[in-house]
Design a protein around this motif. Structure first.
Motif, PDB file in Angstrom:
ATOM      1  N   SER A 113       0.804  -1.219   0.000  1.00 30.80           N
ATOM      2  CA  SER A 113       0.000   0.000   0.000  1.00 30.80           C
ATOM      3  C   SER A 113       0.834   1.265   0.000  1.00 30.80           C
ATOM      4  O   SER A 113       0.315   2.354  -0.200  1.00 30.80           O
ATOM      5  N   GLY A 114       2.148   1.132   0.248  1.00 32.08           N
ATOM      6  CA  GLY A 114       2.957   2.338   0.306  1.00 32.08           C
ATOM      7  C   GLY A 114       2.625   3.148   1.542  1.00 32.08           C
ATOM      8  O   GLY A 114       2.031   2.674   2.485  1.00 32.08           O
ATOM      9  N   HIS A 125       0.962   6.214   1.522  1.00 38.61           N
ATOM     10  CA  HIS A 125      -0.079   7.204   1.277  1.00 38.61           C
ATOM     11  C   HIS A 125      -1.411   6.725   1.832  1.00 38.61           C
ATOM     12  O   HIS A 125      -1.657   5.540   1.988  1.00 38.61           O
ATOM     13  N   ARG A 138      -4.091   5.374  -2.553  1.00 35.15           N
ATOM     14  CA  ARG A 138      -3.764   6.438  -3.506  1.00 35.15           C
ATOM     15  C   ARG A 138      -2.290   6.423  -3.880  1.00 35.15           C
ATOM     16  O   ARG A 138      -1.432   6.099  -3.076  1.00 35.15           O
ATOM     17  N   SER A 139      -2.013   6.839  -5.104  1.00 36.81           N
ATOM     18  CA  SER A 139      -0.633   7.028  -5.535  1.00 36.81           C
ATOM     19  C   SER A 139      -0.130   8.365  -5.011  1.00 36.81           C
ATOM     20  O   SER A 139      -0.907   9.257  -4.638  1.00 36.81           O
ATOM     21  N   THR A 183      -1.569  11.198  -7.054  1.00 33.75           N
ATOM     22  CA  THR A 183      -2.909  11.635  -6.668  1.00 33.75           C
ATOM     23  C   THR A 183      -2.844  12.546  -5.459  1.00 33.75           C
ATOM     24  O   THR A 183      -3.482  13.605  -5.421  1.00 33.75           O
ATOM     25  N   THR A 222      -6.961   1.513 -14.394  1.00 31.79           N
ATOM     26  CA  THR A 222      -5.742   1.682 -13.610  1.00 31.79           C
ATOM     27  C   THR A 222      -5.587   3.130 -13.142  1.00 31.79           C
ATOM     28  O   THR A 222      -5.682   4.068 -13.933  1.00 31.79           O
ATOM     29  N   GLY A 223      -5.347   3.286 -11.842  1.00 32.78           N
ATOM     30  CA  GLY A 223      -5.097   4.598 -11.272  1.00 32.78           C
ATOM     31  C   GLY A 223      -6.326   5.439 -11.027  1.00 32.78           C
ATOM     32  O   GLY A 223      -6.226   6.532 -10.464  1.00 32.78           O
ATOM     33  N   GLU A 244      -3.360   7.823 -13.068  1.00 29.89           N
ATOM     34  CA  GLU A 244      -2.637   8.619 -12.070  1.00 29.89           C
ATOM     35  C   GLU A 244      -1.873   7.670 -11.141  1.00 29.89           C
ATOM     36  O   GLU A 244      -2.278   7.364 -10.021  1.00 29.89           O
ATOM     37  N   VAL A 245      -0.743   7.212 -11.644  1.00 27.20           N
ATOM     38  CA  VAL A 245       0.110   6.242 -10.969  1.00 27.20           C
ATOM     39  C   VAL A 245       1.504   6.832 -10.867  1.00 27.20           C
ATOM     40  O   VAL A 245       1.968   7.530 -11.777  1.00 27.20           O
ATOM     41  N   ASP A 246       2.188   6.539  -9.774  1.00 22.55           N
ATOM     42  CA  ASP A 246       3.528   7.092  -9.566  1.00 22.55           C
ATOM     43  C   ASP A 246       4.436   6.780 -10.752  1.00 22.55           C
ATOM     44  O   ASP A 246       4.525   5.638 -11.207  1.00 22.55           O
TER      45      ASP A 246
END
Length: 697
Positions: free
Chosen positions: A12-13, A15, A19-20, A23, A636-637, A659-661
């Motif tokens: 999940s990172g 954030h 969300r990326s 975003t 995606t995103g 909207e992806v890193d």
């Protein structure tokens, strides 16, 4: 037999939600990395137990009367657990239908479709037997004289006549023409990295900034329906089509209008504002207008250390988009009052392209996720709105003037003043379980549910003769401009990101989407309580309110958690008591809407279960109460926004696809909706049954 619902796990990172970083950067100005704006020591739900049981008994009695009088079938939802269990025991998932026919899945009426499994497909995925089409995309010309979309040669003038970026809230209204409706859309924010090839974030050009101004705001577009299906097609360059942008003129109404707090060098009257920013969700009014909530307005301003109010998270130095370089109103050091002119509920008359939209200060200034309306028994408006921030509040406005019927200009003008007289309230909740039973794991307390009572605490009242503050030490105009501070002072309940709020047209119950709050119960942050019962809440929950005696203007209510989101295999989740092996997994509820059967439809933002975000339907009453099924997923995103649920069609706004890193124009993460070699474009999608029958029936 279990519905096959595979969960897709990914990291999940760091954030909020799923969300990326991209975003977070463009949508909310990296809000999840900033300190929590609310540092007050308000009492929490679990801190106030004394007297709760007696209040609960009173409210439960009121709820029984409410259900019996509001809808004959709703009584089963609250009083027949054995019937619910018996029905669930015989539940069988539907089998996939043949091409052209929907799965004949059993379920609550309106939810009889084969649920879509969690997935990461770069497409809008719908149930077997359902069709879809893109109604309108970013950049399509909607005004007369607007050119065709050319992203490599885009101009601000062209964008001002085209459909804006990142559509969110959607509304469909009668157009007055047979077979046509008015589609109204919010354009929440811009993602310059995906809009402009080789975008230099440190040195945007004036043209790029002005294109972004033109891509924000609102759009009104006439759409034509295919009478054989639910397909909708935009009617470009219709005379009712309209674009509202970041430079369009607005009028401020209510107690803050003309206040010294709103005056600037460009507007010494304090009543005329240019533009609307970060419009998230909204609502439609019974008198035929639309409401639009200004949400993360703080991110557009620079040098926020000079701001009067520190509760709104303005950037300390430069802004992400650098707009302050091209218009001094975005520089707080030069125009300290300009941020006070954003964060309101905007009202638009879509039927009059010449009308000036309004910002209603009596509905309060905060990060409005939306604004939904119902009427009291005697015809006065009631508006619900959530403040989309960790540990902030949700609100209700009760008007004092009755709506008039009719469509004349005089009647429409009168009805657009209804939100300028009445009382604004903030919610304060009390749990009915001992604090020791709310341990942060999501385990249900001994009474079997998270529930309690609550009250609406008045903040400000306005009449034709003037306005009165109910908050000690604050004037009426201060309450309207610094509404968060007013909520702090009266001890409102800190919630896990209150987002969309919708009353059920069948039962009168009110549903509050609480998206998530990863800071809940962590070091240095508020602990858990009965309404927000999980530490590090990744998945969110949905609160169900029963206003006393089912009166929309009541100041008391009962509440319970209708849904505690997440993996159904997780013991911390709850689906109104429905068997969890027969529901779809859901994470991060955001926008909500109702169908004609009283089912709640939920769009998600930031799915933490590894799947793309989607749209879900859940029964709110009867023996299948809590049965939740996924209807679609987005590319995606992307985030699922603005759901409209009609008998023959479902509309969603597909916001920020791709909207992806690490993604940009040259290296897209998504090729939706037009395929490889094209710009990824936010768009509105219509979904219908291929056999022409009603959705889920």
């Amino acid at each position: 037999m279990r519905i096959p619902l595979p969960l897709i796990r990914t990291s999940s990172g760091s954030h909020e939600g799923g969300r990326s970083a991209l975003t977070c950067r463009f949508r909310c100005g990296d809000a999840c990395f900033h300190e929590v704006p609310n540092t007050t020591a308000n009492p929490y739900v679990g801190d106030v137990i004394a007297g709760a049981l007696s209040r609960r008994s009173m409210m439960r009695a009121a709820a029984v009367v409410t259900v019996a009088t509001a809808a004959g079938t709703a009584g089963a939802a609250a009083g027949a657990p054995s019937a619910q269990a018996a029905e669930a025991a015989t539940y069988k998932p539907g089998k996939p239908g043949n091409p052209g026919k929907p799965g004949a899945g059993s379920g609550a009426r309106g939810l009889r479709f084969q649920p879509v499994a969690p997935n990461t497909t770069d497409a809008v995925t719908v149930p077997e037997g359902y069709g879809q089409n893109v109604v309108i995309r970013w950049g399509e010309p909607i005004l007369r004289g607007a050119p065709a979309f050319d992203p490599e040669n885009q101009t601000a003038k062209a964008q001002a006549g085209q459909f804006g970026y990142n559509c969110d809230f959607l509304a469909l209204l009668p157009s007055g023409e047979r077979g046509r409706q008015l589609l109204v859309a919010n354009h929440e924010y811009t993602d310059e990295v995906l809009m402009f090839r080789d975008y230099d974030a440190d040195n945007p050009t004036r043209e790029q900034v002005e294109i972004a101004w033109a891509a924000h705001g609102l759009a009104v577009v006439v759409v034509e329906e295919d009478r054989k299906t639910g397909k909708l097609t935009a009617v470009n360059r219709h005379h009712l089509n309209r674009r509202i942008t970041a430079t369009s003129e607005f009028r401020v109404t209510g107690p803050a209008a003309g206040s010294d707090l709103l005056k600037t060098s460009a507007d010494p009257s304090g009543t005329k504002v240019l533009g609307t920013l970060n419009n998230c969700s909204g609502g439609t009014t019974p008198w035929g207008t639309t409401l639009h909530g200004e949400e993360n307005f703080n991110q557009y301003f620079a040098n926020g250390t000079r701001a009067t109010d520190k509760r709104y998270g303005l950037p300390a130095t430069g802004s992400e988009r650098k707009w302050e370089r091209f218009d001094k109103r975005f520089d707080v050091a030069q125009e300290p009052n300009e941020p006070h002119r954003f964060g309101y509920v905007v009202e638009l008359d879509p039927h009059d392209p010449t009308s000036t939209p309004r910002k209603h200060s009596l509905l309060g200034r905060f990060k409005h996720e939306g604004a939904t309306v119902r009427l009291t028994g005697d015809g006065r408006p009631v508006v619900y709105s959530g403040d989309d921030e960790r540990f902030d509040y949700f609100y209700k406005f009760v008007g004092s003037k009755r709506m008039k019927k009719g469509s004349s200009r005089a009647v429409r003008e009168y009805n657009m003043s209804l939100l300028d007289e009445g009382t604004l309230y903030v919610a304060k909740l009390t749990g009915d379980s001992p604090a020791i039973e709310i341990d942060g794991t999501g385990k249900l307390p001994s009474d079997g549910e998270f529930d309690g009572s609550g009250e609406w605490v008045p903040l400000v009242t306005a009449t034709a003769k003037g306005a009165v503050s109910h908050v000690a030490g604050m004037t009426a105009e201060e309450v309207c401009v610094f509404t968060r501070l007013a909520g702090d002072k009266v001890g409102a309940t800190k919630m896990d990101r209150p987002e969309d709020i919708e009353p059920n047209p069948r039962t009168g119950k009110v549903y509050v989407a609480l998206t998530n709050n990863s800071r809940r119960g962590t070091a240095g942050n508020p602990g858990v309580d009965e309404a927000n019962p999980r530490i590090g809440n990744k998945h969110g929950q949905i609160l169900e309110l029963t206003e006393r005696w089912n009166r929309a203007d009541a100041t008391k209510f009962a509440w319970s958690l209708f849904l505690v989101a997440g993996d159904p295999n997780d013991p911390a989740t709850y689906f109104a008591g429905f068997p969890k092996d027969k529901v779809s997994p859901i994470s991060c509820p955001d926008n909500v809407a109702f169908d004609s059967y009283g089912n709640l439809w939920i769009s998600t933002d930031g799915n933490q279960l590894g799947s793309h975000d989607g749209l879900f339907g859940v029964a709110t009453r009867g023996p299948r109460r809590g049965e939740l099924k996924q209807f679609l997923t987005v590319p995606t995103g992307a985030e699922t926004c603005g759901p409209i649920i009609q008998d023959r069609r479902v509309l969603v706004a597909v916001q920020h696809p791709g909207e992806v890193d690490g993604a940009d124009v040259a290296n897209p993460a998504s090729t939706w909706p037009d395929g490889p070699g094209t710009y990824v474009r936010p768009a509105v999608v219509s979904v219908w049954r291929k056999d022409g029958c009603n959705i889920g029936a």
